[in-house]
Scaffold this motif. Structure first.
Motif, PDB file in Angstrom:
ATOM      1  N   ILE A   1      -2.155  -3.326   0.205  1.00  0.00           N
ATOM      2  CA  ILE A   1      -3.531  -3.805   0.296  1.00  0.00           C
ATOM      3  C   ILE A   1      -4.403  -2.952  -0.623  1.00  0.00           C
ATOM      4  CG2 ILE A   1      -5.529  -4.045   1.827  1.00  0.00           C
ATOM      5  CD1 ILE A   1      -3.612  -4.849   4.011  1.00  0.00           C
ATOM      6  N   PRO A   2      -5.184  -3.578  -1.491  1.00  0.00           N
ATOM      7  CA  PRO A   2      -6.048  -2.800  -2.384  1.00  0.00           C
ATOM      8  C   PRO A   2      -7.036  -1.940  -1.590  1.00  0.00           C
ATOM      9  CG  PRO A   2      -5.961  -5.101  -3.076  1.00  0.00           C
ATOM     10  CD  PRO A   2      -5.298  -5.024  -1.736  1.00  0.00           C
ATOM     11  N   HIS A   3      -7.020  -0.643  -1.888  1.00  0.00           N
ATOM     12  CA  HIS A   3      -7.924   0.302  -1.222  1.00  0.00           C
ATOM     13  C   HIS A   3      -7.885   1.602  -2.016  1.00  0.00           C
ATOM     14  CE1 HIS A   3     -10.438   1.886   1.867  1.00  0.00           C
ATOM     15  NE2 HIS A   3      -9.523   2.572   2.510  1.00  0.00           N
ATOM     16  N   ASP A   4      -8.937   2.389  -1.934  1.00  0.00           N
ATOM     17  CA  ASP A   4      -8.972   3.652  -2.676  1.00  0.00           C
ATOM     18  C   ASP A   4      -8.206   4.766  -1.973  1.00  0.00           C
ATOM     19  OD1 ASP A   4     -10.822   3.800  -0.609  1.00  0.00           O
ATOM     20  OD2 ASP A   4     -12.294   4.932  -1.762  1.00  0.00           O
ATOM     21  N   LYS A   5      -7.699   4.499  -0.766  1.00  0.00           N
ATOM     22  CA  LYS A   5      -6.918   5.467  -0.014  1.00  0.00           C
ATOM     23  C   LYS A   5      -5.666   4.799   0.536  1.00  0.00           C
ATOM     24  CE  LYS A   5     -10.945   8.054   1.619  1.00  0.00           C
ATOM     25  NZ  LYS A   5     -11.709   8.441   2.826  1.00  0.00           N
TER      26      LYS A   5
ATOM     27  N   GLY B   1      -4.871   8.674  -3.613  1.00  0.00           N
ATOM     28  CA  GLY B   1      -3.656   8.835  -4.396  1.00  0.00           C
ATOM     29  C   GLY B   1      -2.402   8.251  -3.778  1.00  0.00           C
ATOM     30  N   ARG B   2      -2.538   7.534  -2.663  1.00  0.00           N
ATOM     31  CA  ARG B   2      -1.388   6.877  -2.042  1.00  0.00           C
ATOM     32  C   ARG B   2      -1.692   5.394  -1.909  1.00  0.00           C
ATOM     33  NH1 ARG B   2       3.272   9.502   0.442  1.00  0.00           N
ATOM     34  NH2 ARG B   2       3.115   7.872   2.000  1.00  0.00           N
ATOM     35  N   PRO B   3      -0.673   4.541  -2.068  1.00  0.00           N
ATOM     36  CA  PRO B   3      -0.905   3.109  -1.843  1.00  0.00           C
ATOM     37  C   PRO B   3      -1.149   2.850  -0.359  1.00  0.00           C
ATOM     38  CG  PRO B   3       1.421   3.528  -2.263  1.00  0.00           C
ATOM     39  CD  PRO B   3       0.696   4.831  -2.471  1.00  0.00           C
ATOM     40  N   PHE B   4      -1.934   1.828  -0.064  1.00  0.00           N
ATOM     41  CA  PHE B   4      -2.216   1.468   1.324  1.00  0.00           C
ATOM     42  C   PHE B   4      -1.285   0.330   1.724  1.00  0.00           C
ATOM     43  CE2 PHE B   4      -5.375  -0.442   4.514  1.00  0.00           C
ATOM     44  CZ  PHE B   4      -4.934   0.379   5.532  1.00  0.00           C
ATOM     45  N   MET B   5      -0.222   0.714   2.423  1.00  0.00           N
ATOM     46  CA  MET B   5       0.757  -0.257   2.905  1.00  0.00           C
ATOM     47  C   MET B   5       0.415  -0.603   4.346  1.00  0.00           C
ATOM     48  SD  MET B   5       2.557  -0.618   0.232  1.00  0.00           S
ATOM     49  CE  MET B   5       3.738  -1.762   0.934  1.00  0.00           C
ATOM     50  N   LEU B   6       0.373  -1.900   4.637  1.00  0.00           N
ATOM     51  CA  LEU B   6       0.018  -2.338   5.976  1.00  0.00           C
ATOM     52  C   LEU B   6       0.685  -3.680   6.255  1.00  0.00           C
ATOM     53  CD1 LEU B   6      -1.729  -1.427   8.398  1.00  0.00           C
ATOM     54  CD2 LEU B   6      -3.537  -2.879   7.491  1.00  0.00           C
ATOM     55  N   GLY B   7       1.455  -3.736   7.316  1.00  0.00           N
ATOM     56  CA  GLY B   7       2.115  -4.985   7.670  1.00  0.00           C
ATOM     57  C   GLY B   7       3.122  -5.449   6.639  1.00  0.00           C
TER      58      GLY B   7
END
Length: 159
Positions: A27-31, A17-23
């Protein structure tokens, strides 16, 4: 010219239920990362590395999780603020090397976009920013896909 190095580390729990923010990118991900801000572990590790290099404390000192102003904050804003603090003291980024540790998703397809986003935030060339990814070989909280962690080391220069 003076040079200094700094080291940063961060980790966040991964939850649905949270977007996966990286760098600095989604980034598309289920978590996604659970945290007071957007939980971008890579940008948080970079912030800590930069702050440490010039002895300005750590990310918790500048952006405490008790301050509602930083609730769900975009970590790009946090890094921009840290870069501003460094520039005010006369420091610039020479180069940085980062490692993100997680089992999935695979980060290789996103590395160049992360490097570009980070370089833009730092006001430096993309070839001064290294981003690597590793798994934890199914061991520990990362191996069980419960969380993600990132390490960053940075060289700063003052002319």
């Amino acid at each position: 010219m003076r040079v200094r190095t700094g080291f940063g580390y961060d980790s966040h729990r991964l939850v649905e239920g949270r977007p996966f923010m990286l760098g600095g990118i989604a980034i598309p991900h289920d978590k996604g990362g659970l945290g007071h801000s957007d939980a971008d572990v890579l940008l948080h590790a970079i912030c800590d590395a930069l702050l440490g290099a010039v002895a300005l404390g750590d990310i918790g000192l500048h952006f405490p999780d008790t301050d509602a102003a930083w609730k769900d904050a975009d970590s790009r804003k946090l890094l921009a603020h840290v870069v501003k603090l460094l520039r005010e003291k006369g420091w610039t980024v020479g180069n940085m090397d980062c490692t993100v540790v997680l089992e999935k998703p695979k980060l290789r397809p996103h590395v160049d976009a992360m490097r570009a986003a980070i370089a833009e935030l730092l006001g430096t060339d993309q070839d001064a920013v290294s981003v690597k990814a590793s798994t934890n070989e199914k061991m520990g909280f990362v191996g069980r896909e419960e969380g993600v962690c990132a390490y960053a080391i940075v060289l700063v220069e003052k002319h």
